[in-house]
Design a protein around this motif. Structure first.
Motif: not given
Length: 307
Positions: A36-59
């Motif tokens: 199931g693609e949603s179970s392995i797809k992650w949303r990476v958000t670059n915070l601009g300070d050298g760090y990112c968040t890794i979130q569920r792409a569907d949530m």
């Protein structure tokens, strides 16, 4: 890393960073159709300070989080606040040997995929291991955008191998499609198939090589770490006969005599009393120089004449 959707796949275990349920994170192998693609797809958000968040792409409010500085647990936690706590922040940087390292800002530890013979395995955060080690490779993650992922399919196959005793060869894989991602020899594990005779070959999964030990025919099982696709191929080990002369009269360095009769195009092999094995075996011998294919049956105890 730029903001976007990605798959993360561990360089050593071949397992995807996978969401199981609403809060559990693990490593998982399988085809997209089963995962199931949603179970392995992650949303990476670059915070601009050298760090990112890794979130569920569907949530998007469900974040990958490291629990504590003393523990090694990784989970998914919901965060509805506009403030991003350090527990949700990750540093993603290039790893030695390819891929990336994913470091928790909160714990200072690195995302790690545990090894498992099954399709599922645990994911933790551990202190950084020395580059080049197996443990370090379990902290290396390969990254691809979903649209760029070329999945290996069931059309993949392996060529059968023929080796002489004391020689070494690597498996030969035919990818399907030919540009399938994460489908190199190191992306498979190799074991002797159940029922195959032991002592004929030795298999190294570290170097992806097969070492011929004794004459015989065995079957090798190859399992793709990423998708779980399983294939089989035969390995034939033959005696090292030395050099064969195209119109010659002998196999050098053995107790066999090889005779070619041009008038009839027949090959005759004489086997003397020195037995090579305790039972009869059928072995394929190939010699591209004289374009011959001989089936040699090794018997024991007396001289035999083969045509």
């Amino acid at each position: 890393m730029e903001t976007g959707d990605y798959y993360f796949n561990n360089a050593y275990t071949g397992k995807f960073l996978h969401r199981s349920g609403n809060t559990t994170v693990n490593g998982q192998s399988g085809l997209l159709s089963s995962l199931g693609e949603s179970s392995i797809k992650w949303r990476v958000t670059n915070l601009g300070d050298g760090y990112c968040t890794i979130q569920r792409a569907d949530m998007p409010n469900a974040f990958l989080a490291a629990d504590s500085t003393s523990g090694s647990t990784v989970k998914i936690r919901q965060n509805n606040s506009e403030t991003i706590s350090d527990i949700y922040k990750w540093e993603i940087r290039i790893a030695t040997g390819g891929g990336c390292l994913i470091k928790s800002k909160y714990t200072g530890k690195y995302l790690y995929s545990a090894e498992s013979s099954g399709k599922s395995s645990s994911v933790y955060v551990y202190g950084l291991y020395s580059s080049g080690s197996t443990s370090y490779d379990k902290q290396r993650w390969r990254v691809v955008e979903p649209d760029e992922y070329k999945e290996l399919t069931n059309g993949v196959s392996f060529n059968d191998l023929v080796l002489e005793i004391d020689s070494t060869k690597s498996p030969s894989v035919n990818k399907s499609p030919s540009d399938a991602l994460w489908a190199n020899l190191s992306d498979f594990t190799y074991t002797l198939s159940s029922g195959s005779e032991s002592g004929v070959i030795s298999i190294s999964n570290t170097t992806q090589s097969i070492i011929a030990l004794d004459a015989g025919l065995v079957e090798v099982k190859a399992v793709h770490k990423v998708t779980g696709i399983t294939r089989y191929f035969d390995v034939t080990v033959i005696v090292n006969w030395g050099s064969i002369k195209a119109m010659g009269a002998q196999i050098e360095g053995t107790d066999l005599q090889f005779v070619f009769t041009p008038q009839t195009s027949e090959y005759t092999i004489w086997k003397h009393v020195n037995p090579l094995r305790q039972s009869a075996d059928s072995l394929n011998l190939y010699n591209t120089t004289i374009m011959m294919h001989i089936i040699l049956i090794v018997c024991m105890g007396h001289q035999e004449h083969f045509m």
